[in-house]
Design a protein around this motif. Sequence first.
Motif, PDB file in Angstrom:
ATOM      1  N   PHE A 268     -10.041  -3.945   5.006  1.00  0.00           N
ATOM      2  CA  PHE A 268      -8.692  -3.917   5.201  1.00  0.00           C
ATOM      3  C   PHE A 268      -7.706  -4.151   3.795  1.00  0.00           C
ATOM      4  CE2 PHE A 268      -4.589  -4.868   7.725  1.00  0.00           C
ATOM      5  CZ  PHE A 268      -4.051  -3.369   7.645  1.00  0.00           C
ATOM      6  N   ALA A 269      -8.092  -5.375   3.219  1.00  0.00           N
ATOM      7  CA  ALA A 269      -7.343  -5.339   2.007  1.00  0.00           C
ATOM      8  C   ALA A 269      -7.526  -4.644   0.898  1.00  0.00           C
ATOM      9  CB  ALA A 269      -7.680  -7.089   1.337  1.00  0.00           C
ATOM     10  N   ASP A 270      -8.743  -4.252   0.762  1.00  0.00           N
ATOM     11  CA  ASP A 270      -9.185  -3.249  -0.337  1.00  0.00           C
ATOM     12  C   ASP A 270      -8.615  -1.718  -0.058  1.00  0.00           C
ATOM     13  OD1 ASP A 270     -11.207  -2.443  -2.584  1.00  0.00           O
ATOM     14  OD2 ASP A 270     -12.001  -1.283  -1.253  1.00  0.00           O
ATOM     15  N   ALA A 271      -8.699  -1.286   1.244  1.00  0.00           N
ATOM     16  CA  ALA A 271      -7.803  -0.225   1.525  1.00  0.00           C
ATOM     17  C   ALA A 271      -6.496  -0.129   1.299  1.00  0.00           C
ATOM     18  CB  ALA A 271      -8.240   0.385   2.922  1.00  0.00           C
ATOM     19  N   LEU A 272      -5.889  -1.308   1.504  1.00  0.00           N
ATOM     20  CA  LEU A 272      -4.370  -1.333   1.319  1.00  0.00           C
ATOM     21  C   LEU A 272      -4.136  -1.325  -0.411  1.00  0.00           C
ATOM     22  CD1 LEU A 272      -3.343  -4.322   3.749  1.00  0.00           C
ATOM     23  CD2 LEU A 272      -2.392  -1.959   3.639  1.00  0.00           C
ATOM     24  N   LYS A 273      -4.905  -1.970  -1.024  1.00  0.00           N
ATOM     25  CA  LYS A 273      -4.690  -1.854  -2.548  1.00  0.00           C
ATOM     26  C   LYS A 273      -4.750  -0.412  -3.071  1.00  0.00           C
ATOM     27  CE  LYS A 273      -6.511  -6.734  -3.138  1.00  0.00           C
ATOM     28  NZ  LYS A 273      -7.661  -7.484  -3.727  1.00  0.00           N
ATOM     29  N   ARG A 296      -6.549   4.282   9.978  1.00  0.00           N
ATOM     30  CA  ARG A 296      -6.216   5.403   8.936  1.00  0.00           C
ATOM     31  C   ARG A 296      -5.161   4.917   8.163  1.00  0.00           C
ATOM     32  NH1 ARG A 296      -6.276  11.847   9.043  1.00  0.00           N
ATOM     33  NH2 ARG A 296      -8.696  11.264   9.242  1.00  0.00           N
ATOM     34  N   LEU A 297      -5.215   4.699   6.757  1.00  0.00           N
ATOM     35  CA  LEU A 297      -4.218   4.434   5.907  1.00  0.00           C
ATOM     36  C   LEU A 297      -3.614   5.589   5.021  1.00  0.00           C
ATOM     37  CD1 LEU A 297      -6.506   1.984   6.073  1.00  0.00           C
ATOM     38  CD2 LEU A 297      -4.573   0.704   4.925  1.00  0.00           C
ATOM     39  N   THR A 298      -2.486   6.037   5.178  1.00  0.00           N
ATOM     40  CA  THR A 298      -2.078   7.064   4.384  1.00  0.00           C
ATOM     41  C   THR A 298      -0.784   6.549   3.302  1.00  0.00           C
ATOM     42  OG1 THR A 298      -0.539   7.872   5.845  1.00  0.00           O
ATOM     43  CG2 THR A 298      -2.948   8.887   5.426  1.00  0.00           C
ATOM     44  N   SER A 299      -0.759   7.112   2.219  1.00  0.00           N
ATOM     45  CA  SER A 299       0.669   6.668   1.644  1.00  0.00           C
ATOM     46  C   SER A 299       1.034   8.080   0.382  1.00  0.00           C
ATOM     47  CB  SER A 299       0.469   5.687   0.356  1.00  0.00           C
ATOM     48  OG  SER A 299      -0.869   5.847  -0.499  1.00  0.00           O
ATOM     49  N   GLU A 300       2.341   8.236  -0.020  1.00  0.00           N
ATOM     50  CA  GLU A 300       2.621   9.245  -0.809  1.00  0.00           C
ATOM     51  C   GLU A 300       3.749   8.944  -1.582  1.00  0.00           C
ATOM     52  OE1 GLU A 300       5.484  12.176   1.719  1.00  0.00           O
ATOM     53  OE2 GLU A 300       3.395  11.993   2.593  1.00  0.00           O
ATOM     54  N   ASP A 306      -0.276  11.668  -3.409  1.00  0.00           N
ATOM     55  CA  ASP A 306      -0.750  10.907  -2.043  1.00  0.00           C
ATOM     56  C   ASP A 306      -2.019  10.383  -2.011  1.00  0.00           C
ATOM     57  OD1 ASP A 306      -2.362  12.956  -1.111  1.00  0.00           O
ATOM     58  OD2 ASP A 306      -0.361  13.913  -0.443  1.00  0.00           O
ATOM     59  N   GLY A 307      -2.408   9.538  -1.002  1.00  0.00           N
ATOM     60  CA  GLY A 307      -3.779   9.098  -0.878  1.00  0.00           C
ATOM     61  C   GLY A 307      -4.187   8.630   0.508  1.00  0.00           C
ATOM     62  N   MET A 308      -5.225   8.731   0.867  1.00  0.00           N
ATOM     63  CA  MET A 308      -5.628   8.548   2.338  1.00  0.00           C
ATOM     64  C   MET A 308      -7.134   7.637   2.050  1.00  0.00           C
ATOM     65  SD  MET A 308      -8.007   9.379   5.004  1.00  0.00           S
ATOM     66  CE  MET A 308      -8.877  10.940   4.549  1.00  0.00           C
ATOM     67  N   ASP A 309      -7.318   6.656   3.110  1.00  0.00           N
ATOM     68  CA  ASP A 309      -8.395   6.057   3.307  1.00  0.00           C
ATOM     69  C   ASP A 309      -8.541   5.536   4.772  1.00  0.00           C
ATOM     70  OD1 ASP A 309     -10.813   4.831   2.726  1.00  0.00           O
ATOM     71  OD2 ASP A 309      -9.797   3.037   1.732  1.00  0.00           O
ATOM     72  N   ALA A 326       3.094  -2.423   1.789  1.00  0.00           N
ATOM     73  CA  ALA A 326       1.876  -2.558   1.663  1.00  0.00           C
ATOM     74  C   ALA A 326       1.617  -4.184   0.995  1.00  0.00           C
ATOM     75  CB  ALA A 326       1.046  -1.668   0.515  1.00  0.00           C
ATOM     76  N   LYS A 327       2.759  -4.464   0.117  1.00  0.00           N
ATOM     77  CA  LYS A 327       2.454  -5.884  -0.348  1.00  0.00           C
ATOM     78  C   LYS A 327       2.652  -7.139   0.604  1.00  0.00           C
ATOM     79  CE  LYS A 327       4.781  -8.892  -3.825  1.00  0.00           C
ATOM     80  NZ  LYS A 327       4.651 -10.207  -2.640  1.00  0.00           N
ATOM     81  N   TYR A 328       3.559  -6.361   1.674  1.00  0.00           N
ATOM     82  CA  TYR A 328       3.795  -7.717   2.712  1.00  0.00           C
ATOM     83  C   TYR A 328       2.352  -8.072   3.414  1.00  0.00           C
ATOM     84  CZ  TYR A 328       8.781  -7.043   2.038  1.00  0.00           C
ATOM     85  OH  TYR A 328       9.958  -6.824   1.351  1.00  0.00           O
ATOM     86  N   PHE A 329       1.681  -6.970   3.606  1.00  0.00           N
ATOM     87  CA  PHE A 329       0.460  -7.066   4.571  1.00  0.00           C
ATOM     88  C   PHE A 329      -0.657  -7.611   3.312  1.00  0.00           C
ATOM     89  CE2 PHE A 329       1.035  -4.404   8.194  1.00  0.00           C
ATOM     90  CZ  PHE A 329       0.306  -5.067   9.044  1.00  0.00           C
TER      91      PHE A 329
END
Length: 375
Positions: A268-273, A296-300, A306-309, A326-329
């Motif tokens: 989870f931490a790796d995907a968040l980073k 599923r994690l997405t960001s843009e 953007d990105g997805m994992d 993301a930083k809070y998690f």
Amino acid sequence: MDLTVAKKDLLRLVGRAQAVADKKSTMPVLSNVLLDARGPVLSVRATDLYLSVSGEAPAEIKRSGAIAVPARDLHERIKHLVEGPVRLFSENATQLEIRSQGAARQYRLHGVPGSEFPTLPQPDADAPRLVLPATMLSTFITRTQFSISPDDTRPNLNSALLEWTTSRLRMVTTDGHRLSKIEAPHESATQASLLVPLKAVLELRRLADEAKGDGAGTITLIPSGSSAFFEVAGGLFGVKLIDAQFPAYDKVIPAASARTARIPRAAFADALKAMNLAASDRTGGIKLALTAGTLRLTSESPESGDGMDEVPIDYAGADLTIGFNAKYFLDVLAALDGVDEITLGLSGELDPAVVRPAGDDDGRDYLAVVMPMRI
């Protein structure tokens, strides 16, 4: 003043003191450490008028005396002395000579008479005492330090709540965006609640880690009036407590979560980073979409794309998409280093998330609350 003391003892005491000495104070004497030779011991003290530290080491004292010298300069010079006995000599309390016994290396530092150094506060003789395992205090701080607000204009958030009853010890911190709480069984004859400022929390963590390494094992907490004192490894650390109202943290923690997922912490931490790289620089926002068996994690970012994992998880509840910084998690997951899996409790897209270690956590009860954000 004329004395000889072991370098390792002197370096330990001055190292503690220079961490507290105030380098930016309008009172120059507060950037100094006081060296006070009386009887068979050398006492080393420092204060910034909010924190104080003192400690003693056995010494061969030929002539008593006291002098205050710049903390950082003294610490750096001691580090570069050869191992073995160190001679400290002052003829007139305005200049200190530092010499490695049996070697040519020596230094000279300008100082001020010890009489100009402030008197350090001391705990009341009848103040209650609470003996804490150093490992417990270190873990408490490690798990909660990240959610202390760095904003010292909000003292109730720029501090950690340390409270205990006759059966449990608890530490809680919050910056308004996330909250962390840890507690463990601990018997005590008294009960109290203290607000410890961030600067003191950081120093306490260092002292607790040092106590673990030295095999000291315990730290004694002594609340006394508007201050608290901590006895550790032959030293006394004092802190002026925050006089403010800590938020009603029980009202922030959800009583229950409608959905719970079990997630591997490292994955989870790796995907968040990874997804944080593609998140907006302004918000750091990511979306978490829970479906059966998958997170599923997405960001843009409007600027970069953007990105997805995806991370396999143990989850069989209803689908849910929710946004977070993301930083809070990442801060929560870093504080749980060594934990294999976490549970993530969620209810709705505007409700806070609750993170806990999955399974047994050595008898400790820990949780972190992270507030959601609209993305």
